[in-house]
Design an enzyme around this catalytic site. Structure first.
Site, short mmCIF file in Angstrom:
data_model
loop_
_atom_site.label_atom_id
_atom_site.label_comp_id
_atom_site.label_asym_id
_atom_site.label_seq_id
_atom_site.Cartn_x
_atom_site.Cartn_y
_atom_site.Cartn_z
N GLY A 86 24.02 5.89 -0.66
CA GLY A 86 24.09 5.26 -2.15
C GLY A 86 25.15 5.98 -2.91
O GLY A 86 26.27 6.95 -2.54
N CYS A 87 25.08 5.50 -4.35
CA CYS A 87 26.13 6.30 -5.19
C CYS A 87 25.88 7.80 -5.52
O CYS A 87 24.63 8.24 -5.25
CB CYS A 87 26.11 5.40 -6.47
SG CYS A 87 24.16 5.24 -6.89
N GLY A 88 26.91 8.16 -6.01
CA GLY A 88 26.71 9.76 -6.43
C GLY A 88 26.82 10.38 -4.98
O GLY A 88 25.62 11.00 -5.00
N ILE A 154 24.71 9.09 -12.30
CA ILE A 154 25.36 8.17 -11.37
C ILE A 154 24.83 7.85 -10.16
O ILE A 154 24.77 6.93 -9.71
CB ILE A 154 26.93 8.38 -11.46
CG1 ILE A 154 27.80 7.40 -10.85
CG2 ILE A 154 26.96 9.94 -10.57
CD1 ILE A 154 27.89 6.07 -11.76
N HIS A 157 19.76 10.05 -6.28
CA HIS A 157 19.08 11.32 -5.92
C HIS A 157 19.45 12.28 -6.94
O HIS A 157 18.49 13.39 -7.17
CB HIS A 157 19.51 11.54 -4.44
CG HIS A 157 21.08 11.32 -4.52
ND1 HIS A 157 21.59 10.20 -4.03
CD2 HIS A 157 22.17 12.29 -4.47
CE1 HIS A 157 22.74 10.14 -3.97
NE2 HIS A 157 23.03 11.56 -4.04
#
Length: 258
Positions: A86-88, A154, A157
């Site tokens: 996912g993102c970040g 962003i 996690h």
């Protein structure tokens, strides 16, 4: 039409005892909470006192930490890295096999579905970065009194690490706390929550099959699609009570998966 600003992300290098852990994409907010939460989640610290010093260097895009607990940093950081989904972009040193060795959650705390739904709605209303940009994740820690601690980033996690870091810094007991998140609950997200000891995790979206398996094994109640007047309980631990159906007479509000 109101135009929202764009979400921001910054490359920030985490350096522990002189060793570079990784470069993380982070939102430049609550970075001290993030560092405490990440280091706790990865097993590098157990208590706030394990950090001797922490220095944020915005001009160099770095966070420098010196530990006081005598841990073999080089050995710990030499373990195989697993990049988070996912993102970040993030990194964890725990595999799914490692997570299965975590202590099982002992809390028998129960929460009403109506309370969780109310807290999820309040969480959404009190997430300023998301309201401004439409492109942020958030994590929210709720205590028995309904008091919320919200952190945004962003990366989903990263946001979870930030609320865990706040809890570690404040010395909070996880047994009576609920973790709410805007993002998908994957195995690495579940591992962070399990390491701290949350007994209930709620998300506005889905959980992965691997996260559900780990939650069942570690005695964690995992709830997905927590929105409106409905939810899906993936784990059947009896910690979420469906009082909404009783009040409205409409079904199904709470779907429990086998």
């Amino acid at each position: 039409m109101h135009r929202k600003s764009c979400p921001e992300e910054y490359p920030i290098t985490l350096v522990v005892n002189g060793y570079e852990v990784a470069v993380f994409q982070l939102t430049n907010q609550d970075l001290e909470d993030w560092a405490y939460g990440y280091l706790f989640s990865e097993g590098l610290i157990q208590h706030r006192e394990d950090i001797q010093s922490l220095q944020i260097e915005p001009d160099f895009g770095a966070i420098r930490v010196v530990l006081s607990n005598g841990i073999d940093t080089e050995k710990m950081l030499s373990k195989k890295k697993h990049y988070t989904a996912g993102c970040g972009r993030g990194v964890t040193f725990f595999s799914m096999t490692d997570v299965k060795t975590f202590n099982k959650v002992q809390s028998n705390q129960t929460y009403k579905l109506s309370h969780l739904l109310k807290m999820r709605a309040e969480f959404a209303k009190n997430s300023p970065l998301y309201l401004e940009t439409g492109g942020m994740h958030g994590a929210c820690m709720v205590n028995e009194a309904g008091e919320m601690t919200i952190r945004e980033d962003i990366g989903r996690h990263n946001a979870v690490d930030k609320v865990i870091g706040h809890a570690v810094r404040q010395g909070l007991n996880p047994k009576s706390l609920v973790l709410l998140t805007t993002g998908r609950v994957s195995y690495e997200m579940l591992s962070k929550a399990a390491k701290f000891g949350f007994s209930i995790i709620g998300s506005r979206t889905a959980a992965t099959k691997q996260a559900v398996q780990l939650a069942k094994f570690l005695n964690i109640e995992l709830v997905g699609y927590l929105r409106g007047k409905m939810a899906i309980v993936y784990t059947s631990k009896g910690k979420v009570i469906d009082d909404v159906t009783e009040q409205t007479g409409t079904q199904p509000n709470l779907r429990v998966l086998p």
